[in-house]
Design a protein around this motif. Sequence first.
Motif, PDB file in Angstrom:
ATOM      1  N   SER A  93       0.910  -1.470   0.279  1.00  0.00           N
ATOM      2  CA  SER A  93       0.231   0.000  -0.021  1.00  0.00           C
ATOM      3  C   SER A  93       1.070   1.602   0.319  1.00  0.00           C
ATOM      4  O   SER A  93       0.231   1.869  -0.113  1.00  0.00           O
ATOM      5  N   ARG A  94       2.319   1.114   0.025  1.00  0.00           N
ATOM      6  CA  ARG A  94       3.147   2.489   0.355  1.00  0.00           C
ATOM      7  C   ARG A  94       3.918   2.465  -0.607  1.00  0.00           C
ATOM      8  O   ARG A  94       4.970   3.211  -1.333  1.00  0.00           O
ATOM      9  N   VAL A  95       3.705   1.942  -1.538  1.00  0.00           N
ATOM     10  CA  VAL A  95       4.821   1.887  -2.354  1.00  0.00           C
ATOM     11  C   VAL A  95       3.967   1.209  -3.692  1.00  0.00           C
ATOM     12  O   VAL A  95       3.045   1.486  -4.288  1.00  0.00           O
ATOM     13  N   SER A  96       4.409   2.860  -5.135  1.00  0.00           N
ATOM     14  CA  SER A  96       4.415   2.926  -6.077  1.00  0.00           C
ATOM     15  C   SER A  96       3.928   2.151  -7.072  1.00  0.00           C
ATOM     16  O   SER A  96       5.510   1.996  -7.081  1.00  0.00           O
ATOM     17  N   PRO A  97       3.301   2.451  -8.392  1.00  0.00           N
ATOM     18  CA  PRO A  97       3.576   1.384  -9.682  1.00  0.00           C
ATOM     19  C   PRO A  97       5.458   1.648 -10.059  1.00  0.00           C
ATOM     20  O   PRO A  97       5.630   1.173 -10.100  1.00  0.00           O
ATOM     21  N   SER A  98       5.568   2.784 -10.079  1.00  0.00           N
ATOM     22  CA  SER A  98       7.136   3.580 -11.045  1.00  0.00           C
ATOM     23  C   SER A  98       8.080   3.452  -9.751  1.00  0.00           C
ATOM     24  O   SER A  98       8.938   3.004  -9.984  1.00  0.00           O
ATOM     25  N   LEU A  99       7.879   3.609  -8.135  1.00  0.00           N
ATOM     26  CA  LEU A  99       9.239   3.424  -7.361  1.00  0.00           C
ATOM     27  C   LEU A  99       9.017   1.656  -7.341  1.00  0.00           C
ATOM     28  O   LEU A  99      10.249   1.007  -7.466  1.00  0.00           O
ATOM     29  N   ALA A 100       8.273   0.731  -7.145  1.00  0.00           N
ATOM     30  CA  ALA A 100       8.396  -0.282  -7.875  1.00  0.00           C
ATOM     31  C   ALA A 100       9.332  -0.913  -8.237  1.00  0.00           C
ATOM     32  O   ALA A 100      10.079  -1.367  -8.629  1.00  0.00           O
ATOM     33  N   SER A 101       8.919  -0.385 -10.341  1.00  0.00           N
ATOM     34  CA  SER A 101       9.903  -0.510 -10.591  1.00  0.00           C
ATOM     35  C   SER A 101      10.666  -0.254 -10.736  1.00  0.00           C
ATOM     36  O   SER A 101      12.376  -0.721 -11.033  1.00  0.00           O
ATOM     37  N   ARG A 102      11.396   0.818  -9.600  1.00  0.00           N
ATOM     38  CA  ARG A 102      12.932   1.218  -9.712  1.00  0.00           C
ATOM     39  C   ARG A 102      14.049   0.659  -8.441  1.00  0.00           C
ATOM     40  O   ARG A 102      14.117   0.310  -8.757  1.00  0.00           O
ATOM     41  N   LEU A 103      12.837   0.049  -7.834  1.00  0.00           N
ATOM     42  CA  LEU A 103      12.696  -0.554  -6.471  1.00  0.00           C
ATOM     43  C   LEU A 103      13.611  -2.008  -7.033  1.00  0.00           C
ATOM     44  O   LEU A 103      14.499  -2.841  -6.575  1.00  0.00           O
ATOM     45  N   ARG A 104      12.915  -2.401  -7.830  1.00  0.00           N
ATOM     46  CA  ARG A 104      13.315  -4.196  -8.689  1.00  0.00           C
ATOM     47  C   ARG A 104      14.925  -3.603  -9.441  1.00  0.00           C
ATOM     48  O   ARG A 104      14.980  -4.796  -9.743  1.00  0.00           O
ATOM     49  N   ALA A 105      15.588  -2.634  -9.984  1.00  0.00           N
ATOM     50  CA  ALA A 105      16.199  -2.341 -10.077  1.00  0.00           C
ATOM     51  C   ALA A 105      17.864  -2.324  -9.892  1.00  0.00           C
ATOM     52  O   ALA A 105      18.279  -3.173 -10.045  1.00  0.00           O
ATOM     53  N   VAL A 106      17.021  -2.018  -8.080  1.00  0.00           N
ATOM     54  CA  VAL A 106      18.404  -2.422  -6.879  1.00  0.00           C
ATOM     55  C   VAL A 106      18.038  -3.681  -6.447  1.00  0.00           C
ATOM     56  O   VAL A 106      17.485  -3.642  -5.346  1.00  0.00           O
ATOM     57  N   GLU A 107      19.395  -4.547  -6.600  1.00  0.00           N
ATOM     58  CA  GLU A 107      19.190  -5.737  -5.341  1.00  0.00           C
ATOM     59  C   GLU A 107      18.889  -4.821  -4.110  1.00  0.00           C
ATOM     60  O   GLU A 107      20.284  -4.012  -3.019  1.00  0.00           O
ATOM     61  N   GLY A 108      18.534  -5.432  -2.933  1.00  0.00           N
ATOM     62  CA  GLY A 108      18.275  -4.765  -1.375  1.00  0.00           C
ATOM     63  C   GLY A 108      17.390  -4.289  -1.641  1.00  0.00           C
ATOM     64  O   GLY A 108      16.629  -4.134  -0.069  1.00  0.00           O
ATOM     65  N   ASP A 109      16.221  -3.790  -2.275  1.00  0.00           N
ATOM     66  CA  ASP A 109      14.924  -3.490  -2.788  1.00  0.00           C
ATOM     67  C   ASP A 109      13.625  -4.592  -3.967  1.00  0.00           C
ATOM     68  O   ASP A 109      14.399  -4.933  -3.995  1.00  0.00           O
ATOM     69  N   PHE A 110      12.625  -4.282  -3.220  1.00  0.00           N
ATOM     70  CA  PHE A 110      11.811  -5.561  -3.693  1.00  0.00           C
ATOM     71  C   PHE A 110      10.248  -4.454  -4.139  1.00  0.00           C
ATOM     72  O   PHE A 110       9.939  -4.036  -3.529  1.00  0.00           O
ATOM     73  N   ASP A 111       9.946  -5.216  -5.202  1.00  0.00           N
ATOM     74  CA  ASP A 111       8.266  -5.038  -5.221  1.00  0.00           C
ATOM     75  C   ASP A 111       7.588  -6.070  -4.264  1.00  0.00           C
ATOM     76  O   ASP A 111       7.746  -7.891  -4.343  1.00  0.00           O
TER      77      ASP A 111
END
Length: 362
Positions: A24-42
Motif C-alpha cells: 500500500s505504500r509503494v507506487s508502481p513507478s517506485l516499485a519499478s525502480r526498486l526492482r532494479a536495485v538488489e536490496g529493494d523489491f516489489d
Amino acid sequence: ALSPPAALRRAPRLRSLPSHLSPSRVSPSLASRLRAVEGDFDPDALAASAAAAQSGSPRALLAALYKFTRPHTIRGTVLASVAGTVRALVDTPGALASAQWSVMLPRAALGMVALLLGNAFIVGINQIFDVELDRINKPFLPVASGEMSPRNAWAAVLAAGTLGPLIVYHFFPPLLFKLYMLGWTLGAAYSVPPFHTKRNFVTAGATIAVVRGFLLNFGVYYAVKDAIGAPFRWSPKVAFVARFMTCFAAVIAVTKDLPDTEGDKEYKIDTLATRLGVPVVAKWATAALLANYLGAVWQGLKAAQGTFNLWPMVGGHAALGGLLAVRFRRLVRAEFNMRDVKLYYKHIWDNFYLEYVLYTLI
C-alpha cells in the motif's frame, strides 16, 4: 545459525515486509525502480514468487535457485574469468595462433563451471546460516522469503560444494586445487559457526579481499598460462590488477554492510557501519576507492614506456574515478537515504565490473 538437521526440520516462513515497503505504500513507478536495485523489491511480486515456489511451480523453483546464487556476484566471477583469460592470451606471444582450441575450450568451460559452483557454495551457505538476519536485512533472498526451502538450499549448497572441488581436482594442476580449496574454506568460515568470520569487520573484509580480489584473478591467469603451456610470470599488468582488485574487494566488504545496519545491530554483527554510521563509512569507503583510482593513474604515468597502454590505464581509471565521485555527490545530496545507499552500493559493483574491461585493454 541452523545446523543441517535443524534446518531440514524447520519449514520456511514468509515474514511481514518492512512497513515502508508494504504494497500500500509503494507506487508502481517506485516499485519499478526498486526492482532494479538488489536490496529493494516489489512486495507483491515477492509474495507471489514465494507462494508459487511453495506450491511446487518448476519455473518459480528455478527462479529461486537463480536468486540463490546472487547474480551480481556471478557477473563479477564471469567477468574476472573472461578478462583473465584474454589477458593471459594477449600476454603470451603466439598463443592465439598455436592454441589447441578443441582442448582449451572444454577445459575453459569446466573452469568456469567450477568457479560458478564455488561462488554458489559460498553465497548459498551464507544464506542458510544467516536466514534470521536476512529476514531483516535482505528479505528478498529466497531462503529468507520462503521461495526456497531449507532442504533445497542445503541440496544446492552440498552439490556445489562437492562438484566444484572435484572438477578442479581432476582437471587442473595441484596448485589451483589448493588455491580453490583455500577460497572454499575461507568462504565457508565466513558464515559457518563457530568461525563465522563475518561477525568481525576485519576478518570479513580480509576474507572477501583475498578470495575475490587475489585468488580469483591470480587463479584464472595461472590456469590459462598452464593450459597453453606457458610459464607463469608476474607481469606488471597482472600484478597491478591483483593489487587493485584486492583493495577494491576490501572496500566492497565494508560497503556491503551499509544497507544492513538494522539487522546487524539486532544480531550483534560487528561492522564499521554499525560502529561509525552509514554516512561516515560511505565517505571513507569512497575516499579509499578514489585513492585506488589515483594510484592507478599515478602508476600508469610513472611506469616505463610500453608497460601499460596509456589511454585505458590513465584515462580509463580517471574516468571511472570521476564517475564514482559524481555518484557519491548524488548520495550526499540525498542525505544518505537508505534507498540511495543501496543504489550507490550497486554503482560500486558497476565500477568493479568495468575494471575488468580496462584489464583487457591496459
